[in-house]
Enzyme design. Structure first.
Site, PDB file in Angstrom:
ATOM      1  N   ASP A 113       0.840  -1.198   0.000  1.00 38.75           N
ATOM      2  CA  ASP A 113       0.000   0.000   0.000  1.00 38.75           C
ATOM      3  C   ASP A 113       0.883   1.259   0.000  1.00 38.75           C
ATOM      4  O   ASP A 113       2.029   1.234  -0.479  1.00 38.75           O
ATOM      5  CB  ASP A 113      -0.951  -0.077   1.211  1.00 38.75           C
ATOM      6  N   ASP A 154      -5.939   5.329  -5.172  1.00 35.63           N
ATOM      7  CA  ASP A 154      -6.602   6.120  -4.135  1.00 35.63           C
ATOM      8  C   ASP A 154      -7.124   7.462  -4.672  1.00 35.63           C
ATOM      9  O   ASP A 154      -7.039   7.743  -5.879  1.00 35.63           O
ATOM     10  CB  ASP A 154      -5.592   6.320  -2.983  1.00 35.63           C
ATOM     11  N   TRP A 191     -13.425   5.618  -1.741  1.00 36.50           N
ATOM     12  CA  TRP A 191     -14.167   5.583  -0.469  1.00 36.50           C
ATOM     13  C   TRP A 191     -15.676   5.795  -0.641  1.00 36.50           C
ATOM     14  O   TRP A 191     -16.350   6.320   0.251  1.00 36.50           O
ATOM     15  CB  TRP A 191     -13.636   6.644   0.522  1.00 36.50           C
ATOM     16  N   GLY A 192     -16.191   5.438  -1.811  1.00 32.75           N
ATOM     17  CA  GLY A 192     -17.635   5.596  -2.017  1.00 32.75           C
ATOM     18  C   GLY A 192     -18.067   7.020  -2.325  1.00 32.75           C
ATOM     19  O   GLY A 192     -19.260   7.325  -2.376  1.00 32.75           O
ATOM     20  N   ARG A 199     -13.693   0.739  -3.926  1.00 31.95           N
ATOM     21  CA  ARG A 199     -13.927   0.919  -2.499  1.00 31.95           C
ATOM     22  C   ARG A 199     -15.188   1.743  -2.326  1.00 31.95           C
ATOM     23  O   ARG A 199     -15.311   2.829  -2.885  1.00 31.95           O
ATOM     24  CB  ARG A 199     -12.731   1.614  -1.857  1.00 31.95           C
ATOM     25  N   ASP A 243     -12.320   4.187   5.421  1.00 37.01           N
ATOM     26  CA  ASP A 243     -11.413   3.150   5.918  1.00 37.01           C
ATOM     27  C   ASP A 243     -12.012   2.337   7.069  1.00 37.01           C
ATOM     28  O   ASP A 243     -12.568   2.892   8.009  1.00 37.01           O
ATOM     29  CB  ASP A 243     -10.115   3.790   6.416  1.00 37.01           C
TER      30      ASP A 243
END
Ligand code: GAL
Length: 378
Positions: A51, A128, A163-164, A181, A185
């Site tokens: 990561d 990300d 993250w949606g 995702r 988190d």
């Protein structure tokens, strides 16, 4: 033509939950060794993913450069080592100018970076969403990296991680991403697990072959042992029953199964959970259908307190999970007609317990079980 990627949810291990910035070549290689010696590889866990925090803070000639202290020989030999163990190798970058931990992101460097990853032997890229210029369109940025990866000359699974945000489930499949995702988190405690699961119930039509709803890495087996207490991950830990429920939810709901604990010292309970071949088979069912929620009896339970998930499998079986999110044991009943089985047809279900690993008999019309608090029956 190559076999399409991510036909079923990707499975593997990711460094973030336990190690965050504290990573290096040796950790990655010994984790690969343990993927093999624990039997996780043979159970289907395939990707070893590094990561955030793996690079230097500056690019050189426009290229990403591995951190000299953490990866003294670069990334390529690490990838080769992972491959030599019969595993695949993953890395991390970001759609913004910087990664969440402040390392260079791939914004405007998408095609160069995809080429670099391909040269290093990368098979999986987590991507990300931090430091995304506010005027840049997120959907377009994922399309860019999607294009770059599809044209880099190597098969690379594209794991989107926004993250949606921005209703990602409505536009991500078109970008070419293989998973997305859908939540913030995860942290290693029951509240976080429960909150993430509840937030994705009733979104079952937004997952499926080649583009899976990623509910974040597993916290199974962490027991509060995270390196990233700065984001609160150290708070808590779960009980073994809660870890089992967490795994059952992620498996049934079709999430990628990315292990987040330190597999070099996983205890037996952790291994038994992660290696549950019945749950893995449900997760890896070739049709990758989402799991739908039905109400349990008695109906006075709030639907978020106790519920049943059902996932139709390719062979005509149904995966049925009874989940108790309340803080007391509950007797939960599932009515078969809620799953499309008319009582008058006289059809019976032959039930098998995926945690006890045994047949439990033939049932008509309904099945009831007493489920302890935070536990489940699948
Ligand atoms: C977050 C992401 C985490 C982890 C972290 C690294 O945005 O959701 O899973 O990758 O960044 O900084």
């Amino acid at each position: 033509m190559n076999k399409p990627l991510a036909h079923t949810p990707p499975m593997g291990w990711n460094s973030w939950n336990t190690f965050s910035w504290n990573i290096n070549a040796e950790l990655i290689m010994t984790s690969a060794d343990h993927m093999v010696s624990t039997g996780l590889r043979d159970a289907g866990y395939e990707y070893i993913v590094i990561d955030d925090c793996w690079s230097e803070k500056q690019r050189v000639n426009g290229r990403l450069v591995p951190d000299k202290n953490k990866f003294p020989d670069g990334i390529k030999p690490v990838a080769e080592y992972v491959h030599s163990k019969g595993l695949k190798f993953g890395m991390y970058s970001c759609a913004g100018t910087h990664t969440c931990a402040g390392y260079p992101g791939s914004f405007e460097h998408e095609f160069d970076d995809a080429e670099t990853f391909a040269e290093w032997g990368v098979d999986y890229l987590k991507y990300d969403y931090c430091y995304k210029p506010s005027a840049a369109d997120g959907a377009n940025l994922y399309k860019r990296m999607g294009m770059a990866l599809r044209n880099c000359g190597r098969d690379i699974v594209f794991s989107a991680c926004n993250w949606g945000e921005d209703n990602v489930h409505h536009w991500i499949r078109e970008s070419g991403a293989h998973s997305y995702r859908s939540t913030h988190d995860i942290t290693d405690n029951w509240d976080s697990v429960r909150e993430i699961a509840l937030s994705q119930l009733d979104k079952e039509s937004f997952t499926g072959n080649y583009c899976h709803n990623d509910m974040d890495m597993l916290v199974v087996g962490m027991y509060g042992g995270s390196n990233s207490d700065w984001i609160g991950s150290k708070i808590g830990g779960c009980t073994d029953a809660q870890y089992k429920t967490h795994f059952s939810l992620w498996a049934m709901m079709g999430s990628p199964l990315m292990i987040g604990c330190d597999i070099r010292c996983a205890n037996q309970v952790t291994k038994d959970i992660l290696l549950n071949k019945d749950l893995i088979a449900i997760n890896q069912d070739p049709e990758a259908r989402g799991a739908y929620r039905i109400k349990v009896e008695p109906q006075w339970f709030h639907e978020d307190e106790a519920f049943v998930l059902v996932k139709a499998l390719q062979n005509g079986d149904l995966a049925i999970g009874l989940y108790n999110f309340s803080d007391a044991p509950r007797e939960l009943t599932v009515q078969f007609w809620d799953m499309g089985i008319p009582a008058a047809a006289g059809v019976a279900l032959s039930l098998y317990d995926c945690w006890e690993h045994k047949e439990i008999g033939l049932f008509k019309e309904r099945f009831a079980a007493t489920v302890p608090a935070g536990d489940c029956v699948v």
